[in-house]
Design a protein around this motif. Structure first.
Motif, mmCIF file in Angstrom:
data_model
loop_
_atom_site.group_PDB
_atom_site.id
_atom_site.type_symbol
_atom_site.label_atom_id
_atom_site.label_comp_id
_atom_site.label_asym_id
_atom_site.label_seq_id
_atom_site.Cartn_x
_atom_site.Cartn_y
_atom_site.Cartn_z
ATOM 1 N N MET A 1 0.858 -1.179 0.000
ATOM 2 C CA MET A 1 0.000 0.000 0.000
ATOM 3 C C MET A 1 0.895 1.229 0.000
ATOM 4 O O MET A 1 1.907 1.263 0.714
ATOM 5 C CB MET A 1 -0.899 0.043 1.240
ATOM 6 N N THR A 2 0.521 2.208 -0.803
ATOM 7 C CA THR A 2 1.133 3.533 -0.715
ATOM 8 C C THR A 2 0.001 4.475 -0.350
ATOM 9 O O THR A 2 -0.959 4.631 -1.104
ATOM 10 C CB THR A 2 1.786 3.960 -2.041
ATOM 11 N N PHE A 3 0.090 5.066 0.843
ATOM 12 C CA PHE A 3 -0.943 5.960 1.355
ATOM 13 C C PHE A 3 -0.338 7.343 1.477
ATOM 14 O O PHE A 3 0.520 7.562 2.337
ATOM 15 C CB PHE A 3 -1.458 5.465 2.713
ATOM 16 N N GLU A 4 -0.728 8.236 0.572
ATOM 17 C CA GLU A 4 -0.193 9.600 0.577
ATOM 18 C C GLU A 4 1.331 9.602 0.587
ATOM 19 O O GLU A 4 1.966 10.353 1.316
ATOM 20 C CB GLU A 4 -0.745 10.380 1.767
ATOM 21 N N GLY A 5 1.929 8.721 -0.214
ATOM 22 C CA GLY A 5 3.382 8.672 -0.353
ATOM 23 C C GLY A 5 4.095 7.783 0.646
ATOM 24 O O GLY A 5 5.284 7.525 0.502
ATOM 25 N N HIS A 6 3.395 7.302 1.657
ATOM 26 C CA HIS A 6 3.991 6.432 2.674
ATOM 27 C C HIS A 6 3.800 4.980 2.245
ATOM 28 O O HIS A 6 2.664 4.525 2.088
ATOM 29 C CB HIS A 6 3.328 6.690 4.029
ATOM 30 N N GLN A 7 4.888 4.242 2.064
ATOM 31 C CA GLN A 7 4.792 2.862 1.586
ATOM 32 C C GLN A 7 4.754 1.871 2.747
ATOM 33 O O GLN A 7 5.519 1.992 3.701
ATOM 34 C CB GLN A 7 5.957 2.557 0.656
ATOM 35 N N ILE A 8 3.867 0.892 2.593
ATOM 36 C CA ILE A 8 3.605 -0.093 3.643
ATOM 37 C C ILE A 8 3.536 -1.464 2.980
ATOM 38 O O ILE A 8 2.979 -1.602 1.894
ATOM 39 C CB ILE A 8 2.249 0.207 4.329
ATOM 40 N N GLN A 9 4.056 -2.487 3.663
ATOM 41 C CA GLN A 9 3.970 -3.849 3.126
ATOM 42 C C GLN A 9 3.373 -4.779 4.161
ATOM 43 O O GLN A 9 3.791 -4.800 5.320
ATOM 44 C CB GLN A 9 5.350 -4.384 2.727
ATOM 45 N N GLY A 10 2.397 -5.569 3.728
ATOM 46 C CA GLY A 10 1.810 -6.613 4.561
ATOM 47 C C GLY A 10 0.594 -6.148 5.338
ATOM 48 O O GLY A 10 0.510 -5.004 5.788
ATOM 49 N N ALA A 11 -0.364 -7.051 5.487
ATOM 50 C CA ALA A 11 -1.623 -6.745 6.164
ATOM 51 C C ALA A 11 -1.447 -6.201 7.582
ATOM 52 O O ALA A 11 -2.145 -5.260 7.956
ATOM 53 C CB ALA A 11 -2.528 -7.975 6.167
ATOM 54 N N PRO A 12 -0.525 -6.732 8.399
ATOM 55 C CA PRO A 12 -0.390 -6.170 9.749
ATOM 56 C C PRO A 12 0.002 -4.684 9.744
ATOM 57 O O PRO A 12 -0.548 -3.897 10.520
ATOM 58 C CB PRO A 12 0.712 -7.032 10.388
ATOM 59 N N LYS A 13 0.897 -4.295 8.869
ATOM 60 C CA LYS A 13 1.314 -2.889 8.779
ATOM 61 C C LYS A 13 0.200 -2.028 8.180
ATOM 62 O O LYS A 13 0.020 -0.874 8.573
ATOM 63 C CB LYS A 13 2.592 -2.739 7.952
ATOM 64 N N ILE A 14 -0.540 -2.588 7.232
ATOM 65 C CA ILE A 14 -1.674 -1.867 6.652
ATOM 66 C C ILE A 14 -2.737 -1.632 7.725
ATOM 67 O O ILE A 14 -3.299 -0.541 7.828
ATOM 68 C CB ILE A 14 -2.234 -2.621 5.431
ATOM 69 N N LEU A 15 -2.986 -2.624 8.573
ATOM 70 C CA LEU A 15 -3.926 -2.464 9.678
ATOM 71 C C LEU A 15 -3.457 -1.364 10.623
ATOM 72 O O LEU A 15 -4.259 -0.540 11.072
ATOM 73 C CB LEU A 15 -4.109 -3.773 10.442
ATOM 74 N N GLU A 16 -2.169 -1.323 10.926
ATOM 75 C CA GLU A 16 -1.628 -0.246 11.778
ATOM 76 C C GLU A 16 -1.946 1.114 11.180
ATOM 77 O O GLU A 16 -2.317 2.049 11.897
ATOM 78 C CB GLU A 16 -0.115 -0.388 11.945
ATOM 79 N N LYS A 17 -1.776 1.249 9.866
ATOM 80 C CA LYS A 17 -2.049 2.517 9.198
ATOM 81 C C LYS A 17 -3.524 2.865 9.306
ATOM 82 O O LYS A 17 -3.880 4.004 9.630
ATOM 83 C CB LYS A 17 -1.612 2.458 7.726
ATOM 84 N N VAL A 18 -4.402 1.916 9.041
ATOM 85 C CA VAL A 18 -5.843 2.155 9.134
ATOM 86 C C VAL A 18 -6.208 2.586 10.557
ATOM 87 O O VAL A 18 -6.974 3.527 10.763
ATOM 88 C CB VAL A 18 -6.640 0.902 8.702
#
Length: 130
Positions: free
Chosen positions: A42-59
Motif C-alpha cells: 500500500m502507498t498511502f499519501e506517499g507512505h509505503q507499507i507492506q503486509g496486512a499487519p502494517k496496513i492495519l496499523e495505518k488504518v
C-alpha cells in the motif's frame, strides 16, 4: 496467461464492498482482510507499507471517526494473470472537514476462488499552486 472476462463486474463489486466497510467505523479494521499478510503493498499519501499487519496499523492510526465516500467512477482492466486493475475516482468527507477528491488504484490478484489486494495506491487530489 488468461484475461478474466468478468473484470468489470469484479472491479465494481470489490469497490462497493471495500468502501462499504471503510465507511463504517465498527467494521473499518476489516479492510485488512482484503490484503495478504506478506505480499500486499500500500502507498498511502506517499507512505509505503507492506503486509496486512502494517496496513492495519495505518488504518488504525487514521484520526477521523466519520467518513463518507462518494464514488464518481470506477475503471477496471483485466491483467494477463486473471487479476484486475482498478482505478477509483471519488470524494470523501471526514468528520467536519470539507470534502476532498481522491483517487485510488487497486491491483487484485487471484487467490484460489477469490482475490486479494496485491497493490493499493491512495492519494487525495489536492493541488498546491504555490
Amino acid at each position: 496467461m488468461s484475461l478474466n472476462p468478468q473484470y468489470e463486474e469484479i472491479g465494481k463489486g470489490f469497490v462497493q464492498q471495500y468502501y462499504d466497510i471503510s465507511d463504517d467505523p465498527a467494521y473499518r479494521e476489516n479492510v485488512v482482510h482484503f490484503y495478504s499478510a506478506t505480499v500486499s503493498f500500500m502507498t498511502f499519501e506517499g507512505h509505503q507499507i507492506q503486509g496486512a499487519p502494517k496496513i492495519l496499523e495505518k488504518v488504525q492510526s487514521l484520526s477521523f471517526q466519520k467518513i463518507n465516500i462518494v464514488i464518481t467512477t470506477v475503471d477496471s482492466q483485466p491483467t494477463f494473470d486473471s487479476g484486475v486493475l482498478i482505478f477509483v475516482l471519488g470524494r470523501l468527507k471526514c468528520d467536519d472537514d470539507p470534502p476532498h477528491s481522491f483517487s485510488q488504484i487497486f491491483l487484485l490478484k487471484p487467490n484460489g476462488g477469490s482475490f486479494f489486494v496485491a497493490h493499493d495506491i491512495f492519494r487525495l487530489n489536492i493541488h498546491n499552486s504555490a
